[in-house]
Design an enzyme around this catalytic site. Structure first.
Site, PDB file in Angstrom:
ATOM      1  N   HIS A 172      34.923  -1.786 -61.943  1.00  0.00           N
ATOM      2  CA  HIS A 172      35.739  -0.704 -61.783  1.00  0.00           C
ATOM      3  C   HIS A 172      36.001  -0.167 -63.493  1.00  0.00           C
ATOM      4  CE1 HIS A 172      38.839  -3.038 -59.177  1.00  0.00           C
ATOM      5  NE2 HIS A 172      38.828  -2.041 -58.490  1.00  0.00           N
ATOM      6  N   ASP A 175      37.940  -1.906 -65.896  1.00  0.00           N
ATOM      7  CA  ASP A 175      37.641  -3.291 -66.100  1.00  0.00           C
ATOM      8  C   ASP A 175      36.836  -3.771 -67.726  1.00  0.00           C
ATOM      9  OD1 ASP A 175      38.770  -3.543 -63.432  1.00  0.00           O
ATOM     10  OD2 ASP A 175      37.220  -4.017 -62.272  1.00  0.00           O
ATOM     11  N   MET A 232      27.077  -3.177 -58.100  1.00  0.00           N
ATOM     12  CA  MET A 232      28.094  -2.122 -57.900  1.00  0.00           C
ATOM     13  C   MET A 232      29.417  -2.084 -58.273  1.00  0.00           C
ATOM     14  SD  MET A 232      31.201  -2.480 -56.477  1.00  0.00           S
ATOM     15  CE  MET A 232      32.679  -3.279 -55.396  1.00  0.00           C
ATOM     16  N   GLU A 265      35.889   1.448 -48.016  1.00  0.00           N
ATOM     17  CA  GLU A 265      37.102  -0.176 -48.353  1.00  0.00           C
ATOM     18  C   GLU A 265      38.086   0.032 -47.578  1.00  0.00           C
ATOM     19  OE1 GLU A 265      36.886  -2.404 -51.628  1.00  0.00           O
ATOM     20  OE2 GLU A 265      38.682  -3.451 -50.702  1.00  0.00           O
ATOM     21  N   LYS A 271      42.105  -0.570 -45.668  1.00  0.00           N
ATOM     22  CA  LYS A 271      43.279  -1.346 -46.467  1.00  0.00           C
ATOM     23  C   LYS A 271      44.528  -1.249 -45.685  1.00  0.00           C
ATOM     24  CE  LYS A 271      45.102  -4.482 -49.174  1.00  0.00           C
ATOM     25  NZ  LYS A 271      45.656  -4.626 -50.904  1.00  0.00           N
ATOM     26  N   GLU A 298      36.747  -5.126 -45.780  1.00  0.00           N
ATOM     27  CA  GLU A 298      37.222  -6.316 -46.629  1.00  0.00           C
ATOM     28  C   GLU A 298      37.638  -8.202 -45.778  1.00  0.00           C
ATOM     29  OE1 GLU A 298      38.996  -6.835 -50.116  1.00  0.00           O
ATOM     30  OE2 GLU A 298      40.697  -7.838 -49.165  1.00  0.00           O
ATOM     31  N   HIS A 305      41.343  -7.698 -45.533  1.00  0.00           N
ATOM     32  CA  HIS A 305      42.227  -5.814 -45.416  1.00  0.00           C
ATOM     33  C   HIS A 305      42.157  -6.168 -43.247  1.00  0.00           C
ATOM     34  CE1 HIS A 305      40.881  -4.124 -48.930  1.00  0.00           C
ATOM     35  NE2 HIS A 305      41.564  -5.604 -48.981  1.00  0.00           N
ATOM     36  N   ASP A 358      33.420  -7.143 -49.086  1.00  0.00           N
ATOM     37  CA  ASP A 358      34.079  -7.820 -49.688  1.00  0.00           C
ATOM     38  C   ASP A 358      34.109  -9.620 -49.034  1.00  0.00           C
ATOM     39  OD1 ASP A 358      34.128  -6.151 -51.777  1.00  0.00           O
ATOM     40  OD2 ASP A 358      36.107  -5.630 -51.881  1.00  0.00           O
ATOM     41  N   ASP A 388      49.218  -9.226 -49.825  1.00  0.00           N
ATOM     42  CA  ASP A 388      47.630  -9.520 -49.680  1.00  0.00           C
ATOM     43  C   ASP A 388      47.887 -10.234 -50.717  1.00  0.00           C
ATOM     44  OD1 ASP A 388      45.264  -8.557 -50.680  1.00  0.00           O
ATOM     45  OD2 ASP A 388      46.447  -6.841 -51.315  1.00  0.00           O
ATOM     46  N   ASP A 437      44.687 -12.384 -51.035  1.00  0.00           N
ATOM     47  CA  ASP A 437      43.343 -12.501 -51.440  1.00  0.00           C
ATOM     48  C   ASP A 437      42.620 -14.018 -52.571  1.00  0.00           C
ATOM     49  OD1 ASP A 437      42.302  -9.321 -51.884  1.00  0.00           O
ATOM     50  OD2 ASP A 437      43.508  -9.926 -53.337  1.00  0.00           O
ATOM     51  N   ASP A 480      35.635 -10.845 -53.345  1.00  0.00           N
ATOM     52  CA  ASP A 480      36.433 -10.053 -54.021  1.00  0.00           C
ATOM     53  C   ASP A 480      38.645 -10.795 -53.341  1.00  0.00           C
ATOM     54  OD1 ASP A 480      38.790  -8.010 -54.706  1.00  0.00           O
ATOM     55  OD2 ASP A 480      38.217  -6.487 -53.109  1.00  0.00           O
TER      56      ASP A 480
HETATM   57  C1  GCO Z   1      42.698  -4.290 -53.002  1.00  0.00           C
HETATM   58  C2  GCO Z   1      41.161  -3.990 -52.507  1.00  0.00           C
HETATM   59  C3  GCO Z   1      40.912  -3.967 -54.283  1.00  0.00           C
HETATM   60  C4  GCO Z   1      39.293  -2.876 -53.902  1.00  0.00           C
HETATM   61  C5  GCO Z   1      38.868  -2.982 -55.680  1.00  0.00           C
HETATM   62  C6  GCO Z   1      37.112  -2.411 -55.619  1.00  0.00           C
HETATM   63  O1  GCO Z   1      42.734  -4.748 -51.866  1.00  0.00           O
HETATM   64  O2  GCO Z   1      43.541  -4.514 -53.962  1.00  0.00           O
HETATM   65  O3  GCO Z   1      40.382  -5.077 -52.240  1.00  0.00           O
HETATM   66  O4  GCO Z   1      40.011  -5.225 -54.815  1.00  0.00           O
HETATM   67  O5  GCO Z   1      38.229  -4.093 -53.241  1.00  0.00           O
HETATM   68  O6  GCO Z   1      39.470  -1.846 -55.924  1.00  0.00           O
HETATM   69  O7  GCO Z   1      37.863  -0.784 -55.061  1.00  0.00           O
HETATM   70 MN    MN Z   2      38.657  -5.617 -51.721  1.00  0.00          MN
HETATM   71 MN    MN Z   3      41.628  -6.364 -50.928  1.00  0.00          MN
END
Ligand code: GCO
Ligand code: MN
Ligand code: MN
Length: 387
Positions: free
Chosen positions: A54, A57, A88, A181, A183, A217, A220, A245, A255, A257, A287
């Site tokens: 980002h 970041d 990306m 993306e 979610k 993702e 998601h 992702d 969530d 991850d 991700d």
């Molecule tokens: C989340 C998302 C993020 C995006 C990221 C890139 O659940 O927080 O997956 O990690 O992928 O902001 O766009």
């Molecule tokens: Mn993501």
């Molecule tokens: Mn995510």
């Protein structure tokens, strides 16, 4: 087998993934932040091919122009030293309080304009670093209450923003595709365009649909209780799998991850099998982040684990394709007695007439059992290392 990642595996991580410091809604950070340069070196040592980011970041939101310049130069040097690239880039449109009500769908028109400005600048930065895919994750593009926003108006606002930004990219002559993306929720109560299918429908309504695809993702779709492999397959079949992702997530939980393949191994297997069989050529982007229990040794283990599991599953997929017993079952399933092909393929009036008149042996059709129990058990045994 050697499961060492190679550049051609296209494994990428976000700065925010290995850089995650373990803050959660209940607790303070547990790891001290590493600089972007340190993170690039960590990823280089782990064997990644690329690093994604980002805007913030890398460059803090309130950096001065001279800070910006220095930070980007240091980062480019780290890329050169490690051989990593930036396939990306994306915009942070969710951390700053200005985006508390979303960015492109915010009710405040000034916020919507600011979001466009921030994204154009972040696109410039991403392109400068070599990115060819630009991700839009609408983390705050939603509501807690439908009293707040008209859902149709929100779609119109989101469409207007994407049309604006597609035209900007074209005007600049950038070689850049957008990947949306979806979610379902988190951080908003409900986020618009919650699934891959919803995004695919939306893309068809844009001014330049050919520039815009998907960044599905795993976590998601799993948060919604959906089959990720099916979602990815639909995006692929539509020519819209621009990025992916990879992570993991228990169904019905927050969530999470988690490290790729750490929860739903079988679905991770079918995903890797799919991506390899269709020869998906894009990034395999992880991700995800390390458990909050970990120090940076654990973060390295996490990053290696994501890539290693992918490569192990890729090898398992190869064995699945070469396993005589499995393949005999696959052939049996698709076996055809040659009595029906006359009606396959597209419509003709003759086909319709003859098909309507044909006498099927319905009882015989219903009597045929399918050997899916055996096929699945063989798949599980292969995954468990028992064959
Ligand atoms: C989340 C998302 C993020 C995006 C990221 C890139 O659940 O927080 O997956 O990690 O992928 O902001 O766009
Ligand atoms: Mn993501
Ligand atoms: Mn995510």
């Amino acid at each position: 087998m050697d499961y060492t990642p190679k550049p051609e595996d296209n494994f990428t991580f976000g700065l925010w993934t290995v850089g995650n410091i373990g803050r959660d809604p209940f607790g303070e950070p547990v790891r001290s932040p590493l600089s972007p340069v340190e993170l690039v070196h960590l990823l280089g040592e782990a064997g990644a091919y690329g690093v994604n980011l980002h805007d913030n970041d890398l460059v803090p939101i309130d950096a001065t122009p001279s800070d910006h310049e220095r930070i980007v130069q240091d980062f480019k040097r780290a890329l050169q030293e490690t051989g990593l690239c930036v396939p990306m880039a994306t915009t942070n449109l969710f951390t700053d309080p200005a985006f508390r009500d979303g960015a492109f769908t915010a009710n405040d028109a000034r916020v919507r304009a600011y979001a466009l400005q921030k994204t154009m600048r972040a696109i410039d930065l991403g392109v400068e670093l070599g990115a060819e895919v630009y991700v839009f994750w609408g983390g705050r593009e939603g509501v807690e209450t439908d009293a707040a926003k008209d859902p149709v108006e929100s779609l119109k606002r989101f469409r207007e923003a994407l049309n604006f930004l597609c035209s900007y990219v074209k005007d600049q002559g950038y070689n850049l595709k957008f990947a949306l993306e979806p979610k379902p929720n988190e951080p908003r109560g409900d986020i618009y365009l919650a699934t891959v299918g919803a995004m695919l429908g939306f893309i068809a309504t844009l001014d330049h649909p050919e520039m815009v695809g998907l960044n599905p993702e795993a976590a998601h779709e799993h948060m919604s209780g959906l089959n990720f492999v099916h979602a990815v397959a639909q995006a692929w079949e539509a020519g819209k799998l621009f990025h992916i992702d990879l992570n993991d997530q228990a169904f019905g939980r927050y969530d999470q991850d988690f490290r790729f393949g750490s929860v739903n191994l079988k679905s991770a297997f079918f995903l890797v099998k799919f991506l390899e069989e269709v020869a998906y050529a894009g990034s395999r982007h992880f991700d995800a982040h390390a458990y909050r229990t970990e120090d940076y040794n654990g973060v390295r283990e996490f990053a290696r684990g994501c890539m290693r599991t992918y490569l192990i599953l890729k090898e398992k997929a190869r064995r699945w394709r070469e396993d005589p017993e499995i393949q005999a079952l696959v052939q049996e399933i698709a076996a055809d007695d040659g009595s029906a092909p006359v009606w396959n393929g597209g419509y003709t009036a003759t086909k319709a007439t003859t098909l309507k008149d044909h006498a099927f042996d319905r009882k015989a059709l219903g009597a045929r059992g399918m050997p899916y129990e055996r096929l699945d058990q063989l798949t599980v045994e292969l995954l468990l290392g028992a064959r």
